[in-house]
Design an enzyme around this catalytic site. Structure first.
Site: not given
Ligand code: DAT
Ligand code: MG
Length: 153
Positions: A11, A51, A116, A119, A130
């Site tokens: 990310k 998402y 975080n 992914h 995805e």
């Protein structure tokens, strides 16, 4: 559980913090194979589709703006190998970095659930979705390690 592919994405916070090499190293040294990689600032539509299961959650808007901000690109990857979907989640660790075990990526490199750093697909179905969302077919490569017989018996 067989040889499969998973979607892994560093990310923008992970990119900004210079953690790409460490993330790649962990998947590579385990024996997994990188079959696609690119830097990309996702469109709002792409981030929302990625998402979509979370669209009713209170953090959804913030999550999408964080992914799409462009302060640093997302580094999108596809990794291949035996059980890589489940094992990738184990390498990454729990969603909340404060619950993630030391030794996992989130356990070792971050603190906040909203930052975080990485992914990973959570199932075969989400991996298929995805990978096709983030990559064209021609961007994903079929290739073999020359020493594959030393990884698998
Ligand atoms: P994961 O990324 O471990 O698959 P998820 O799919 O439940 O977790 O959620 C996707 C991302 O949304 C997660 O990596 C960070 C963000 N997120 C989840 N729960 C959150 C919360 N309670 N507050 C803020 N962000 C959250
Ligand atoms: Mg998830």
């Amino acid at each position: 559980g067989g040889v499969e592919r998973t979607f892994i994405a560093l990310k923008p916070d992970g990119t900004q913090r210079g953690l790409l090499g460490d993330v790649i190293k962990r998947f590579e040294q385990k024996g997994y194979k990188l079959v696609a990689i690119k830097a990309i600032v996702p469109s709002r539509a792409l981030a929302e589709k990625h998402y979509e299961d979370l669209k009713t959650r209170p953090f959804f808007k913030g999550l999408v703006s964080y992914m799409t901000s462009g302060a640093a690109p997302v580094i999108a990857m596809v990794w291949e190998g035996k059980d890589v979907i489940r094992q990738g989640r184990r390498l990454i660790g729990a969603t909340n970095p404060l619950e993630a075990q030391p030794g996992t990526i989130r356990g070792d490199y971050c603190i906040s659930v909203g930052r975080n750093i990485i992914h990973g697909s959570d199932s075969f179905e989400s991996a298929e979705k995805e990978i096709s969302l983030w990559f064209g077919k021609s961007e994903v490569y079929d290739w073999q390690y020359g020493n594959a017989e030393w990884l698998y018996a």
